[in-house]
Each structure stands twice: as structure tokens, then as C-alpha cells.
Enzyme design. Structure first.
Site, PDB file in Angstrom:
ATOM      1  N   ASP A  21       0.838  -1.206   0.000  1.00 28.56           N
ATOM      2  CA  ASP A  21       0.000   0.000   0.000  1.00 28.56           C
ATOM      3  C   ASP A  21       0.874   1.258   0.000  1.00 28.56           C
ATOM      4  O   ASP A  21       1.987   1.240   0.524  1.00 28.56           O
ATOM      5  CB  ASP A  21      -0.899  -0.019   1.246  1.00 28.56           C
ATOM      6  CG  ASP A  21      -2.060   0.956   1.124  1.00 28.56           C
ATOM      7  OD1 ASP A  21      -2.272   1.503   0.028  1.00 28.56           O
ATOM      8  OD2 ASP A  21      -2.749   1.169   2.138  1.00 28.56           O
ATOM      9  N   GLY A  22       0.349   2.305  -0.594  1.00 29.65           N
ATOM     10  CA  GLY A  22       1.033   3.606  -0.531  1.00 29.65           C
ATOM     11  C   GLY A  22       1.615   4.077  -1.846  1.00 29.65           C
ATOM     12  O   GLY A  22       2.289   5.114  -1.882  1.00 29.65           O
ATOM     13  N   ASN A  23       1.354   3.350  -2.943  1.00 33.69           N
ATOM     14  CA  ASN A  23       1.906   3.772  -4.244  1.00 33.69           C
ATOM     15  C   ASN A  23       1.405   5.162  -4.640  1.00 33.69           C
ATOM     16  O   ASN A  23       2.167   5.991  -5.146  1.00 33.69           O
ATOM     17  CB  ASN A  23       1.495   2.792  -5.350  1.00 33.69           C
ATOM     18  CG  ASN A  23       2.096   1.426  -5.177  1.00 33.69           C
ATOM     19  OD1 ASN A  23       2.945   1.221  -4.320  1.00 33.69           O
ATOM     20  ND2 ASN A  23       1.652   0.469  -5.981  1.00 33.69           N
ATOM     21  N   ARG A  25       0.182   7.648  -2.696  1.00 33.37           N
ATOM     22  CA  ARG A  25       0.730   8.719  -1.851  1.00 33.37           C
ATOM     23  C   ARG A  25       2.195   8.981  -2.185  1.00 33.37           C
ATOM     24  O   ARG A  25       2.666  10.111  -2.197  1.00 33.37           O
ATOM     25  CB  ARG A  25       0.562   8.359  -0.361  1.00 33.37           C
ATOM     26  CG  ARG A  25      -0.809   8.712   0.174  1.00 33.37           C
ATOM     27  CD  ARG A  25      -1.094   8.002   1.454  1.00 33.37           C
ATOM     28  NE  ARG A  25      -1.417   6.594   1.214  1.00 33.37           N
ATOM     29  CZ  ARG A  25      -1.451   5.678   2.171  1.00 33.37           C
ATOM     30  NH1 ARG A  25      -1.155   6.012   3.409  1.00 33.37           N
ATOM     31  NH2 ARG A  25      -1.783   4.434   1.884  1.00 33.37           N
ATOM     32  N   TRP A  26       2.924   7.925  -2.486  1.00 35.98           N
ATOM     33  CA  TRP A  26       4.346   8.062  -2.845  1.00 35.98           C
ATOM     34  C   TRP A  26       4.461   8.916  -4.113  1.00 35.98           C
ATOM     35  O   TRP A  26       5.297   9.830  -4.179  1.00 35.98           O
ATOM     36  CB  TRP A  26       4.939   6.669  -3.071  1.00 35.98           C
ATOM     37  CG  TRP A  26       6.408   6.646  -3.322  1.00 35.98           C
ATOM     38  CD1 TRP A  26       7.406   6.581  -2.397  1.00 35.98           C
ATOM     39  CD2 TRP A  26       7.054   6.699  -4.610  1.00 35.98           C
ATOM     40  NE1 TRP A  26       8.634   6.570  -3.012  1.00 35.98           N
ATOM     41  CE2 TRP A  26       8.452   6.646  -4.364  1.00 35.98           C
ATOM     42  CE3 TRP A  26       6.608   6.760  -5.918  1.00 35.98           C
ATOM     43  CZ2 TRP A  26       9.390   6.658  -5.384  1.00 35.98           C
ATOM     44  CZ3 TRP A  26       7.541   6.794  -6.942  1.00 35.98           C
ATOM     45  CH2 TRP A  26       8.922   6.747  -6.679  1.00 35.98           C
ATOM     46  N   SER A  66      -7.373  -5.758  -5.799  1.00 37.27           N
ATOM     47  CA  SER A  66      -8.537  -6.303  -5.085  1.00 37.27           C
ATOM     48  C   SER A  66      -9.796  -6.140  -5.933  1.00 37.27           C
ATOM     49  O   SER A  66      -9.809  -5.349  -6.889  1.00 37.27           O
ATOM     50  CB  SER A  66      -8.725  -5.560  -3.755  1.00 37.27           C
ATOM     51  OG  SER A  66      -9.265  -4.280  -3.989  1.00 37.27           O
ATOM     52  N   ASN A  69     -10.736  -2.639  -6.201  1.00 35.35           N
ATOM     53  CA  ASN A  69      -9.915  -1.709  -6.992  1.00 35.35           C
ATOM     54  C   ASN A  69     -10.536  -1.354  -8.359  1.00 35.35           C
ATOM     55  O   ASN A  69     -10.156  -0.354  -8.972  1.00 35.35           O
ATOM     56  CB  ASN A  69      -8.503  -2.270  -7.221  1.00 35.35           C
ATOM     57  CG  ASN A  69      -7.625  -2.236  -5.990  1.00 35.35           C
ATOM     58  OD1 ASN A  69      -6.728  -3.045  -5.817  1.00 35.35           O
ATOM     59  ND2 ASN A  69      -7.870  -1.281  -5.096  1.00 35.35           N
ATOM     60  N   TRP A  70     -11.522  -2.145  -8.821  1.00 33.52           N
ATOM     61  CA  TRP A  70     -12.191  -1.813 -10.097  1.00 33.52           C
ATOM     62  C   TRP A  70     -12.896  -0.466 -10.011  1.00 33.52           C
ATOM     63  O   TRP A  70     -13.184   0.158 -11.025  1.00 33.52           O
ATOM     64  CB  TRP A  70     -13.221  -2.884 -10.477  1.00 33.52           C
ATOM     65  CG  TRP A  70     -12.640  -4.223 -10.776  1.00 33.52           C
ATOM     66  CD1 TRP A  70     -12.771  -5.354 -10.018  1.00 33.52           C
ATOM     67  CD2 TRP A  70     -11.834  -4.590 -11.905  1.00 33.52           C
ATOM     68  NE1 TRP A  70     -12.090  -6.398 -10.611  1.00 33.52           N
ATOM     69  CE2 TRP A  70     -11.506  -5.960 -11.765  1.00 33.52           C
ATOM     70  CE3 TRP A  70     -11.345  -3.903 -13.029  1.00 33.52           C
ATOM     71  CZ2 TRP A  70     -10.731  -6.648 -12.681  1.00 33.52           C
ATOM     72  CZ3 TRP A  70     -10.569  -4.593 -13.950  1.00 33.52           C
ATOM     73  CH2 TRP A  70     -10.264  -5.951 -13.778  1.00 33.52           C
ATOM     74  N   ARG A 195      -5.043  -1.995   8.806  1.00 33.45           N
ATOM     75  CA  ARG A 195      -6.240  -2.814   8.579  1.00 33.45           C
ATOM     76  C   ARG A 195      -5.921  -3.894   7.556  1.00 33.45           C
ATOM     77  O   ARG A 195      -4.869  -3.853   6.908  1.00 33.45           O
ATOM     78  CB  ARG A 195      -7.427  -1.953   8.136  1.00 33.45           C
ATOM     79  CG  ARG A 195      -7.135  -1.012   7.027  1.00 33.45           C
ATOM     80  CD  ARG A 195      -8.371  -0.236   6.553  1.00 33.45           C
ATOM     81  NE  ARG A 195      -7.978   0.582   5.438  1.00 33.45           N
ATOM     82  CZ  ARG A 195      -7.553   1.841   5.546  1.00 33.45           C
ATOM     83  NH1 ARG A 195      -7.537   2.446   6.714  1.00 33.45           N
ATOM     84  NH2 ARG A 195      -7.160   2.503   4.476  1.00 33.45           N
ATOM     85  N   SER A 197      -8.199  -5.019   5.033  1.00 31.38           N
ATOM     86  CA  SER A 197      -8.812  -4.733   3.727  1.00 31.38           C
ATOM     87  C   SER A 197      -9.213  -5.970   2.922  1.00 31.38           C
ATOM     88  O   SER A 197      -8.826  -6.103   1.756  1.00 31.38           O
ATOM     89  CB  SER A 197      -7.873  -3.856   2.884  1.00 31.38           C
ATOM     90  OG  SER A 197      -7.657  -2.633   3.524  1.00 31.38           O
TER      91      SER A 197
HETATM   92  C1  FPP Z   1      -1.838   0.093  -3.356  1.00 29.41           C
HETATM   93  O1  FPP Z   1      -1.387   1.420  -3.335  1.00 29.41           O
HETATM   94  C2  FPP Z   1      -1.281  -0.658  -4.489  1.00 29.41           C
HETATM   95  C3  FPP Z   1      -2.006  -1.255  -5.478  1.00 29.41           C
HETATM   96  C4  FPP Z   1      -3.466  -1.241  -5.503  1.00 29.41           C
HETATM   97  C5  FPP Z   1      -1.359  -1.945  -6.609  1.00 29.41           C
HETATM   98  C6  FPP Z   1      -0.146  -2.748  -6.326  1.00 29.41           C
HETATM   99  C7  FPP Z   1       0.561  -3.006  -7.587  1.00 29.41           C
HETATM  100  C8  FPP Z   1       1.893  -2.969  -7.775  1.00 29.41           C
HETATM  101  C9  FPP Z   1       2.873  -2.766  -6.696  1.00 29.41           C
HETATM  102  C10 FPP Z   1       2.441  -3.109  -9.143  1.00 29.41           C
HETATM  103  C11 FPP Z   1       2.705  -4.417  -9.739  1.00 29.41           C
HETATM  104  C12 FPP Z   1       2.682  -5.610  -8.912  1.00 29.41           C
HETATM  105  C13 FPP Z   1       3.033  -6.844  -9.356  1.00 29.41           C
HETATM  106  C14 FPP Z   1       2.901  -7.977  -8.444  1.00 29.41           C
HETATM  107  C15 FPP Z   1       3.523  -7.097 -10.718  1.00 29.41           C
HETATM  108  P1  FPP Z   1      -2.458   2.594  -3.448  1.00 29.41           P
HETATM  109  O2  FPP Z   1      -2.650   2.909  -4.875  1.00 29.41           O
HETATM  110  O3  FPP Z   1      -3.720   2.189  -2.747  1.00 29.41           O
HETATM  111  O4  FPP Z   1      -1.730   3.745  -2.680  1.00 29.41           O
HETATM  112  P2  FPP Z   1      -2.414   4.909  -1.833  1.00 29.41           P
HETATM  113  O5  FPP Z   1      -3.106   4.242  -0.665  1.00 29.41           O
HETATM  114  O6  FPP Z   1      -1.261   5.751  -1.405  1.00 29.41           O
HETATM  115  O7  FPP Z   1      -3.364   5.627  -2.719  1.00 29.41           O
END
Ligand code: FPP
Length: 249
Positions: A21-23, A25-26, A66, A69-70, A195, A197
Site C-alpha cells: 500500500d502507498g503507491n 501517496r508516494w 482487489s 480496486n475496479w 487494517r 482490507s
Molecule cells: C496500493 O497502493 C497498491 C495497489 C493497488 C497496486 C499494487 C501493484 C503494484 C505494486 C504493481 C505491480 C505488482 C506486481 C505484483 C507485478 P495505493 O494505490 O492504494 O496507494 P495509496 O493508498 O497511497 O493511494
């Protein structure tokens, strides 16, 4: 002494599950769009897999997409699917070389055909390998999984294939996507959210949880080692008391 040296090789969790998690925000912190963060998340996946291989983890399950996520903006969903397809096809040779077995859990029927095809090719290619099992949770949710399992059990009881008394812990486990896979002993979630999720709700009944503030794209090998050391510092009682555990060892 390095973190790696501190790890006790006799009590490595067989199965580690991670909520990456956190992509988003990063990416936001760098002034970029969310897909930028997902792209960098792939590097963290590579590093984590290598660290897990290094210490002898047998199963690594990653929550990559998940069923919820859709509901994200179409551009992000399309970008994530595209990234998954590109990553699987681009990495499969190297994963095969390093003896990784690739599989997935979740509702594969709901994935775009290109994603299903890439996954199928990766399973076929790596199925006879003997190294770490990399399990991608894709279009997965634990509630969906438990409903599927419950429906299948109800069908078998109705058709007379099962008695009510046959329904137990083992049967339920066998009805899940994770059939044959040991339950995770350690669940990690990044980004400071505490959590689960809708992830592996049945399977984490006795898992130790490790929550870290690190955002997924920043997650490094050392972060996995820290999580394992945290796990190794816990006393796992499985409903017993400490004195009973001492007697059994
Ligand atoms: C959650 O961060 C991350 C995801 C929903 C996607 C995860 C996918 C990857 C790391 C890329 C590829 C993976 C593989 C296994 C090839 P978020 O978007 O919910 O972050 P946020 O909470 O900061 O908005």
C-alpha cells in the site's frame, strides 16, 4: 551485525503475505500521477522477492489488485492492468531462471483476456520449478472467496455429496483459492494503514501482523528483514498459555 545476520534461520515464516500500500501517496509526494507510483512499486516487488528467496521463505503472496480496486478511475485501472501484463511478461524469464513458481489467487474470469493469458503462460512456464512460490492476489477479495466456498459446500450438501458434519476447518480451507498452501504466519502492510482490507480473512486467523509506515515503492530488502525480526520476537500461543508452550518445546 546486519539485519540479515540477526535473522534466525530456524524460525523463518514459511508464508509471508503482503498488502502493498502507498503507491498513490508516494507518487503524490513526487508531484506525479498514481501510475508513476505503481510503476515504482514493481521495483519493490523485485527486491522483496529476492529478500524472501534469500532467507528461505517458501510462499510470498502479494495483494496486487482487489475486487474493490475496479472502482478506481478507469485510467488507473487500465494502467494497472497494463502494468501487470507488462511486468509478468517482462519478468517471467528471470523468475523462471531463479526457480520461482508463479501462481495467482482471485477471480481470474473477471480479468482482461491479455492478463489471463500472460498469467497462464507464466504458470505453465514455472509450474515445475521448486523454489519460492510467488502468489499474486488479483481480482481477489476474501469475502468473495468465502462466498464461493460457502456456495460450493452448500451445493455438495444439497446433492448429498457431503454431510453437515463433514464441514470443518480442513474442508473450508480446501474450498479456498489457497487450497494446499499453508496459512501465512506473517502479514505485512505498508503505508501506515492498520487494517486487513478484505485480504485472506480465513487464512490469517493466527498470523502475526507487521504494520510499517514505509510506502510500498520505498520498501527495501531491509524492510522485509525488519518484519521477519519483528515476527521472530513474538510469542505465538495459538490460544494456549506461555507455560504450555514451554512444556511442549
Ligand atoms: C496500493 O497502493 C497498491 C495497489 C493497488 C497496486 C499494487 C501493484 C503494484 C505494486 C504493481 C505491480 C505488482 C506486481 C505484483 C507485478 P495505493 O494505490 O492504494 O496507494 P495509496 O493508498 O497511497 O493511494
Amino acid at each position: 551485525m546486519s539485519l540479515l545476520d540477526k535473522i534466525n534461520r530456524d524460525t523463518i515464516p514459511k508464508h509471508i503475505a503482503i498488502i502493498m500500500d502507498g503507491n498513490g501517496r508516494w507518487a503524490q509526494k513526487q508531484g506525479e500521477d498514481r501510475l508513476f507510483g505503481h510503476n515504482f512499486g514493481v521495483e519493490a516487488v523485485r527486491e522483496t522477492l529476492k529478500a524472501a528467496q534469500e532467507i528461505g521463505v517458501e510462499y510470498l503472496t502479494l495483494y496486487a489488485f482487489s475486487t474493490e480496486n475496479w472502482k478506481r478511475p478507469k485510467e488507473e485501472v487500465d494502467g494497472l492492468m497494463d502494468l501487470l501484463v507488462r511486468t509478468i511478461s517482462g519478468e517471467v524469464d528471470e523468475l523462471h531462471e531463479s526457480n520461482v513458481v508463479i501462481s495467482s489467487i482471485g477471480d481470474m474470469d473477471g480479468l482482461p483476456p491479455s492478463c489471463k493469458e500472460e498469467l497462464q503462460a507464466a504458470y505453465d512456464r514455472t509450474k515445475n520449478n521448486t523454489g519460492i512460490n510467488l502468489i499474486l492476489a488479483l481480482n481477489y477479495s476474501a469475502k468473495w472467496e468465502l462466498i464461493q466456498a460457502t456456495k460450493e459446500i452448500a451445493r455438495r450438501v444439497k446433492e448429498g455429496e457431503l454431510e453437515m458434519d463433514d464441514i470443518n476447518d480442513c474442508l473450508m480451507s480446501d474450498m479456498l483459492c489457497t487450497k494446499g498452501i499453508p496459512d501465512p504466519e506473517l502479514l505485512i502492510r505498508t503505508s501506515g494503514e492498520n487494517r486487513v482490507s478484505n485480504f485472506l480473512l480465513w487464512q490469517i486467523a493466527y498470523a502475526e501482523f507487521h504494520f510499517t509506515d514505509v510506502l510500498w515503492p520505498d520498501f527495501k530488502r531491509e524492510d522485509l528483514y525488519k518484519a521477519v525480526l519483528d515476527y521472530q520476537s513474538r510469542e505465538r500461543r495459538f490460544g494456549l498459555v506461555s507455560a504450555q508452550l514451554e512444556k511442549n518445546t
